[in-house]
Design a protein around this motif. Structure first.
Motif, PDB file in Angstrom:
ATOM      1  N   SER A  68       0.838  -1.191   0.000  1.00  0.00           N
ATOM      2  CA  SER A  68       0.000   0.000   0.000  1.00  0.00           C
ATOM      3  C   SER A  68       0.872   1.239   0.000  1.00  0.00           C
ATOM      4  O   SER A  68       2.063   1.182   0.346  1.00  0.00           O
ATOM      5  N   LYS A 164      -7.215   2.737  -5.954  1.00  0.00           N
ATOM      6  CA  LYS A 164      -7.776   2.036  -4.804  1.00  0.00           C
ATOM      7  C   LYS A 164      -8.390   0.741  -5.333  1.00  0.00           C
ATOM      8  O   LYS A 164      -9.112   0.770  -6.334  1.00  0.00           O
ATOM      9  N   GLN A 166     -10.528  -2.795  -4.138  1.00  0.00           N
ATOM     10  CA  GLN A 166     -11.275  -3.405  -3.044  1.00  0.00           C
ATOM     11  C   GLN A 166     -12.036  -4.626  -3.523  1.00  0.00           C
ATOM     12  O   GLN A 166     -12.895  -4.523  -4.396  1.00  0.00           O
ATOM     13  N   ARG A 170     -14.271  -6.523   1.455  1.00  0.00           N
ATOM     14  CA  ARG A 170     -12.942  -6.557   2.056  1.00  0.00           C
ATOM     15  C   ARG A 170     -12.387  -5.148   2.195  1.00  0.00           C
ATOM     16  O   ARG A 170     -12.911  -4.201   1.600  1.00  0.00           O
ATOM     17  N   PRO A 171     -11.311  -4.959   2.973  1.00  0.00           N
ATOM     18  CA  PRO A 171     -10.712  -3.628   3.115  1.00  0.00           C
ATOM     19  C   PRO A 171     -10.154  -3.103   1.795  1.00  0.00           C
ATOM     20  O   PRO A 171      -9.857  -3.869   0.876  1.00  0.00           O
ATOM     21  N   VAL A 172      -9.994  -1.798   1.719  1.00  0.00           N
ATOM     22  CA  VAL A 172      -9.482  -1.137   0.515  1.00  0.00           C
ATOM     23  C   VAL A 172      -7.956  -1.124   0.521  1.00  0.00           C
ATOM     24  O   VAL A 172      -7.335  -0.797   1.536  1.00  0.00           O
ATOM     25  N   THR A 174      -5.021   0.968  -0.991  1.00  0.00           N
ATOM     26  CA  THR A 174      -4.690   2.224  -1.653  1.00  0.00           C
ATOM     27  C   THR A 174      -3.211   2.194  -1.999  1.00  0.00           C
ATOM     28  O   THR A 174      -2.373   1.951  -1.116  1.00  0.00           O
TER      29      THR A 174
END
Length: 277
Positions: A68, A164, A166, A170-172, A174
């Protein structure tokens, strides 16, 4: 995590093999059958020099996901859904980015949200509208395509794309994507070589590729291990678990990797997926 190199590391071959096989199998539905190729080829194995380039962490069970990075000050929500950021008369060098989104077991993720934003050819972001901003969803085989331009430079940064990603529910993730052989790569404090795209000239502009590995647990076998193998005659659209046996062309084959059958993935054409019994 893997580091970016200009040549593949033979010691990593056990890790990249699963992703390589799966990516080649995903492409088989619209390309040359696997049995007719000398070795599965990743779109990401090209570079300006023609030398294979290893990007993102090699996909393997339990391996680390794509790194990330900071969002930066220019993200805007509610971008339009589109796969092309080009408009009539858009200046700049055309860029086509393609790739796949995988989970931790190297299985493709369909319906993953991908929101892209970037600077224009002069290095400016549109903060009042949605120029060079757009979101899309990965196809059933985890693939995506973005048509845009090569972003310009602005003080303190090298060329980059923001994104981004996703998976449903689920979580993103970035992060940012970078271009190889950029002079400012060495002076940009945010730049991460693990996020280099593979880029070459082509199609009247530049062609790039990048595969994302999301922190999404997956069953490597492609289904519930407690489910009995699916038998019968091989058919498009059928989901086969590891160990399933099918009949095709008067012969019996055993499934090596769980998947949903698509045209071009018939047992004789996809030795990565089927083994003659």
């Amino acid at each position: 995590m893997d580091s970016q190199t200009n040549s593949p590391d033979p010691s990593r071959s056990p890790l990249v093999s699963r992703k390589t096989v799966l990516r080649a199998a995903l492409a088989a539905g619209a390309a040359v059958p696997l049995a007719m190729t000398g070795a599965p080829a990743l779109a990401r194995t090209f570079a300006e020099t023609g030398t294979p380039v290893e990007v993102t962490p090699a996909c393997d069970d339990g391996d680390d996901p794509t790194p990330s990075q900071i969002e930066g000050p220019y993200f805007k929500p509610n971008s339009p859904q589109r796969t092309s950021l080009l408009e009539a008369g858009t200046p700049g060098t055309r860029l086509t980015l393609t790739g796949y989104v995988f989970g931790l077991a190297c299985r493709p993720i369909s319906g993953a949200l991908m929101d892209f934003w970037q600077a224009d050819t002069n290095g400016a972001y549109d903060n009042t509208g949605f120029r060079f901003r757009g979101h899309q969803y990965t196809a059933s085989n985890g693939s995506f395509t973005l048509t845009t331009i090569v972003p310009g430079l602005y003080p303190g940064r090298t060329r980059h794309l923001h994104v981004k990603v996703q998976a449903p529910g689920r979580p993103v993730l970035t992060t940012q994507l970078y271009f190889p052989n950029e002079p400012r790569n060495n002076t940009d404090s945010i730049y991460d070589p693990r996020l280099l795209m593979a880029v070459r000239d082509g199609g009247g502009g530049r062609e790039a590729s990048f595969d994302f590995v999301l922190d999404v647990p997956q069953d490597p076998g492609g289904g519930d291990p407690s489910d009995p193998p699916t038998g019968g005659t091989w058919a498009v659209g059928t989901t086969y678990g590891t160990g399933a046996t099918v009949a095709y062309g008067g012969r019996t084959y055993r499934c090596l990797q769980g998947h949903t059958a698509q045209p071009g993935w018939e047992p004789p054409n996809a030795p990565a997926l089927w083994q003659l019994v």
